[in-house]
Design a protein around this motif. Structure first.
Motif, PDB file in Angstrom:
ATOM      1  N   PRO A  88       0.847  -1.452   0.016  1.00  0.00           N
ATOM      2  CA  PRO A  88      -0.079   0.090   0.150  1.00  0.00           C
ATOM      3  C   PRO A  88       1.160   1.375   0.028  1.00  0.00           C
ATOM      4  N   ALA A  89       0.401   2.281  -0.719  1.00  0.00           N
ATOM      5  CA  ALA A  89       1.122   3.403  -0.803  1.00  0.00           C
ATOM      6  C   ALA A  89       1.206   4.127   0.472  1.00  0.00           C
ATOM      7  N   ASP A  90       0.104   4.301   1.396  1.00  0.00           N
ATOM      8  CA  ASP A  90       0.094   5.065   2.401  1.00  0.00           C
ATOM      9  C   ASP A  90       1.184   4.415   3.355  1.00  0.00           C
ATOM     10  N   LEU A  91       1.166   2.878   3.449  1.00  0.00           N
ATOM     11  CA  LEU A  91       2.144   2.332   4.395  1.00  0.00           C
ATOM     12  C   LEU A  91       3.746   2.953   3.921  1.00  0.00           C
ATOM     13  N   THR A  92       3.638   2.906   2.472  1.00  0.00           N
ATOM     14  CA  THR A  92       5.124   3.227   2.182  1.00  0.00           C
ATOM     15  C   THR A  92       5.346   4.886   2.642  1.00  0.00           C
ATOM     16  N   GLU A  93       4.299   5.752   2.687  1.00  0.00           N
ATOM     17  CA  GLU A  93       4.517   7.049   3.227  1.00  0.00           C
ATOM     18  C   GLU A  93       5.020   6.928   4.678  1.00  0.00           C
ATOM     19  N   ILE A  94       4.368   6.132   5.455  1.00  0.00           N
ATOM     20  CA  ILE A  94       4.716   6.005   6.783  1.00  0.00           C
ATOM     21  C   ILE A  94       5.831   5.453   7.228  1.00  0.00           C
ATOM     22  N   ILE A  95       6.241   4.304   6.516  1.00  0.00           N
ATOM     23  CA  ILE A  95       7.729   3.595   6.564  1.00  0.00           C
ATOM     24  C   ILE A  95       8.597   4.751   6.169  1.00  0.00           C
ATOM     25  N   ALA A  96       8.426   5.522   5.064  1.00  0.00           N
ATOM     26  CA  ALA A  96       9.455   6.619   4.661  1.00  0.00           C
ATOM     27  C   ALA A  96       9.627   7.834   5.747  1.00  0.00           C
ATOM     28  N   ARG A  97       8.437   7.990   6.107  1.00  0.00           N
ATOM     29  CA  ARG A  97       8.557   9.211   7.211  1.00  0.00           C
ATOM     30  C   ARG A  97       9.233   8.825   8.337  1.00  0.00           C
ATOM     31  N   ASP A  98       9.096   7.511   9.076  1.00  0.00           N
ATOM     32  CA  ASP A  98       9.669   6.903  10.148  1.00  0.00           C
ATOM     33  C   ASP A  98      11.522   6.902   9.800  1.00  0.00           C
ATOM     34  N   HIS A  99      11.685   6.912   8.286  1.00  0.00           N
ATOM     35  CA  HIS A  99      13.358   6.935   8.147  1.00  0.00           C
ATOM     36  C   HIS A  99      13.674   8.619   7.807  1.00  0.00           C
ATOM     37  N   GLY A 100      12.967   9.253   7.951  1.00  0.00           N
ATOM     38  CA  GLY A 100      13.054  10.901   7.605  1.00  0.00           C
ATOM     39  C   GLY A 100      12.936  10.929   6.096  1.00  0.00           C
ATOM     40  N   TRP A 101      12.340  10.337   5.184  1.00  0.00           N
ATOM     41  CA  TRP A 101      12.180  10.389   3.815  1.00  0.00           C
ATOM     42  C   TRP A 101      10.821  10.896   3.464  1.00  0.00           C
ATOM     43  N   ALA A 102      10.847  11.223   2.212  1.00  0.00           N
ATOM     44  CA  ALA A 102       9.426  12.010   1.590  1.00  0.00           C
ATOM     45  C   ALA A 102       8.923  10.888   0.640  1.00  0.00           C
ATOM     46  N   VAL A 103       7.809  11.062   0.066  1.00  0.00           N
ATOM     47  CA  VAL A 103       7.322   9.983  -1.032  1.00  0.00           C
ATOM     48  C   VAL A 103       6.830  10.924  -2.055  1.00  0.00           C
TER      49      VAL A 103
END
Length: 771
Positions: free
Chosen positions: A350-365
């Protein structure tokens, strides 16, 4: 107040007011290709809204299971009361208001209603009879207060809606967002024709409310816990109705719902199994109202667990791919649109899960780019669909004819095919052409009444046939969605010979009908055997019944080869008993069927001591026709198994091929049958001595089958003469019986496989075995 209490009070209130309580229909609509899921309480009553005079009850109340709603729920219960000519606008408004304010005791100051700008009658009832403050009566236009059954022909009318003040402090009393609609009154007093012109009709009225919206807290923003609970309800009911996770249609929706619930659990920090763990709470809360949740518990738990475990594997793969992205390029710390789309489209991440994991790593999507790629993908799919539709113009033309005839209540036919003996050489019906339409490719479609051709349904393929007096060929038969007529597809049809009112003689392909009947009866025996070996939690997920074989889809835990052998043996034992297949009609409650909202008798097929099922298909008269029954292939996808079986000649040909190939399993199976025959072999002689002795000749394709049939006849048949013959080339039971009657006078006849008759005079005869 609990949901069960609201449900109980609602049904009892309207029963006291003269309504007939009916059970909920399934979430998966029956005979309605326009809907993916039942989304309103009125869906099962569509045909009665179109033709109120045909309704078995004039006042009905239900609590209907529904799927999907704009308020983000994937499951809700629609409370409904319906009138088909029994009462009108005044009565339905008063009953709804009494239930809301007296039964539920909702405060009037928290309610307001809407009416159509032109509906002076409804406005006056609310103001003068209900005594509602005019400031709480809002006039709106067609967009809000006009209802119709889609854009085509059908009943329609003005509506009045009741709203609840959520008290949300973010909005004022004048803001639309603060008000939640929970009751809808529809006055279907008009009928719209094909040109979208509405005329007075006085059809029907209905009112409905959504059960979930009456519960405290349901108006708050959805939390992860609410997502889990809501999606568990939907998943459980869909699985209980035979829907399984997949990549298309309802299966895809179910898969997304389960995965969204699992994802919500992970966001709450839950690492173990979620849905199977909390399922007992759902069963406790709703099992009394919906017993299928208890009856099919194990099947539901199996599917939930399997899909959750599969998704955990997807999560693990997605996490690994993301970790690779995070370590490969740290320059801009943005997950590209392409990477996000590949994770979503290829791996199901899921794309929203990609966003959450990226945010936890200090990344954006790159969300905007991802959404654009999604739009492009949808456009490509849509273009591909349109191209397919354009290339399949015949299908589009057929659908247009089907829709036109669906709306024309004069297009109707009675199915007369049940009256034929399934083993008869001739199945003919004198009928009249109700309507005919020529297609652009030179073919045609027609409706005749009565119609002897079985329309595809219940997993069974359609009959084929022809016209004997007016030359035409029938290559397909399909029902209208409400089942009131069968559409016949006629290749290269001559329109001049098939004008409405023309009398024709329609002839069914008897070989195809008999083959389908054999395999449909086998399907019932198989279903019973599966439940006997694998347990009552086995759920049928579909079937395909054809003249030469059948496919049976079901859910269960893994099936061993030993169990498959036991299942086949149970079916063969039932077949050798040559049990009668009885077809009868009985009241719905007695049949315990699920053909909702229709109290007339339903068709039940009973195989004594083995099976009892609601079924509209064709069947043989005795189970002996099913023997021998053999597993041809077995496959599975997740927990949904697909087993293919064949009976009679098809099975023996397949067995012979395996023997020729030297497959050990087939050789062992053949040896097992030889041992069974040897153990059961006995002296096949007895003497009968009475006038009019029955005689029957059986032509069977294998010597082992001859022995097995003789053994059965010795034990099961009354005094009679039977000739069991090995069916080598040229052997015809009917002609052989004629030769017998040259020696011992009598009368009778039959087909190639079996012939029956009676001797004229008393005889002394032995039961003979020819090989």
């Amino acid at each position: 107040m609990s949901a069960s209490e609201i449900r109980r009070r609602y049904l009892e209130f309207f029963e006291r007011n003269g309504h007939k309580r009916q059970p909920s229909s399934d979430i998966v609509p029956k005979n309605d290709s326009t809907l993916l899921f039942t989304n309103a309480g009125m869906v099962p009553f569509k045909q009665y809204f179109k033709r109120p005079d045909t309704a078995p009850f004039k006042q009905v109340t239900t609590v209907q299971k529904c799927g999907q709603t704009p308020r983000h729920h994937t499951f809700f219960e629609m409370l409904g009361n319906f009138s088909f000519g029994a009462y009108g606008k005044r009565e339905i408004i008063h009953m709804a208001w009494r239930f809301i304010t007296e039964e539920l005791q909702l405060p009037q100051e928290k309610l307001r209603v809407t009416v159509h700008t032109t509906d002076q009658e409804a406005y006056a009832i609310w103001r003068d009879e209900i005594k509602l403050d005019p400031l709480r009566i809002v006039r709106l236009g067609d967009e809000d207060n006009f209802w119709s059954m889609g854009a085509g022909e059908g009943p329609c009318g003005l509506s009045s809606e009741i709203f609840w003040d959520t008290g949300n402090p973010r909005y004022t009393e004048h803001d639309e967002e603060r008000w939640l609609e929970f009751w809808n009154l529809v006055f279907m007093e008009n009928y719209r024709d094909a040109n979208r012109r509405a005329k007075q009709a006085g059809c029907a009225v209905r009112s409905s409310g959504s059960l979930v919206t009456l519960q405290k807290g349901e108006t708050d923003p959805l939390t992860h816990k609410r997502v889990i609970a809501d999606h568990l309800r939907t998943s459980a009911f869909l699985i209980s109705e035979g829907v399984y996770p997949g990549n298309t249609g309802r299966g895809y929706v179910l898969r997304r719902i389960i995965r969204r619930a699992v994802r919500a659990g992970r966001l709450l920090g839950i690492t173990g199994p979620i849905l199977p763990t909390i399922y007992p709470s759902l069963e406790q809360a709703m099992g009394a109202a919906y017993p299928e949740l208890t009856e099919r518990r194990q099947a539901i738990l199996n599917v939930l667990a399997a899909e959750e475990n599969a998704f955990l594997g997807t999560l693990g793969k997605g996490m690994a791919l993301l970790e690779g992205i995070f370590t490969a390029d740290r320059s801009n710390k943005t997950v590209s649109a392409r990477d996000t789309f590949v994770l979503y489209d290829t791996h199901g991440f899921p794309a929203d899960l990609t966003e959450i994991i990226a945010r936890d790593h200090g990344w954006a999507v790159d969300v905007r780019g991802f959404e654009e790629m999604q739009r492009e993908s949808r456009q490509r799919n849509k273009a591909s669909w349109k191209q397919g539709a354009a290339e399949g113009g015949e299908a589009s033309e057929l659908e247009a004819v089907r829709m036109a005839w669906q709306e024309d209540v004069g297009v109707a036919s009675r199915f007369s095919g049940y009256r034929f003996d399934p083993e008869s050489d001739i199945m003919e019906e004198t009928a009249k052409v109700v309507t005919f339409r020529a297609l652009a490719n030179g073919d045609g479609v027609a409706v005749i009444d009565p119609c002897p051709f079985y329309a595809a349904g219940g997993g069974q393929v359609a009959d084929w046939g022809s016209g004997r007096t007016h030359e035409f060929t029938v290559s397909d038969a399909q029902r209208l969605s409400d089942g009131r007529a069968t559409i016949l597809y006629l290749p290269s049809a001559d329109a001049s010979l098939l004008k409405p009112g023309t009398t024709v003689t329609a002839s069914v392909d008897t070989g195809r009908r008999l083959g389908s009947a054999v395999h449909h009866t086998a399907t019932h025996l198989l279903h019973a055997a599966l439940r006997q070996v694998l347990g009552a939690s086995v759920l049928q997920a579909g079937s395909q019944v054809e003249p030469g074989s059948l496919r049976f889809d079901f859910s269960s835990a893994p099936v061993t080869q030993t169990q498959l052998t036991e299942i086949a043996d149970i079916v063969n034992q039932a077949a050798l008993k040559n049990a009668l297949v009885r077809v009868k009609e009985m009241p719905l409650a007695e049949a315990k069927a699920h053909e909702k909202y229709n109290e007339k008798a339903v068709r039940v097929v009973e195989i004594a001591g083995h099976s009892l099922e609601l079924c509209g298909g064709t069947h043989v008269l005795t189970t002996g026709n099913v023997f021998p029954f053999q597993i041809v292939s077995e496959g599975s996808a997740w927990l949904q198994k697909q087993l293919t079986y064949a009976t009679a000649t098809a099975a023996m040909e397949d067995k012979a091929q395996k023997l020729q190939l030297g497959q050990r399993a087939a050789i062992a199976d053949a040896e097992r049958w030889r041992q069974i025959a040897a153990e059961n072999l006995r002296a096949f002689t007895r003497t009968v001595d009475f006038a009019g002795t029955p005689v029957a000749i059986h032509v069977l394709p294998d010597a082992r089958l001859v022995k097995a049939r003789v053994e059965h006849l010795c034990n099961a048949e009354p005094p009679s003469v039977h000739l069991a013959v090995l069916g080598r080339a040229g052997v015809h039971a009917g002609r052989l019986l004629a030769e017998v009657f040259k020696v011992l006078p009598g009368r009778g006849g039959g087909q190639g496989a079996i012939a029956q008759g009676q001797f004229r005079d008393p005889v002394d005869a032995e039961l003979l075995l020819f090989e």
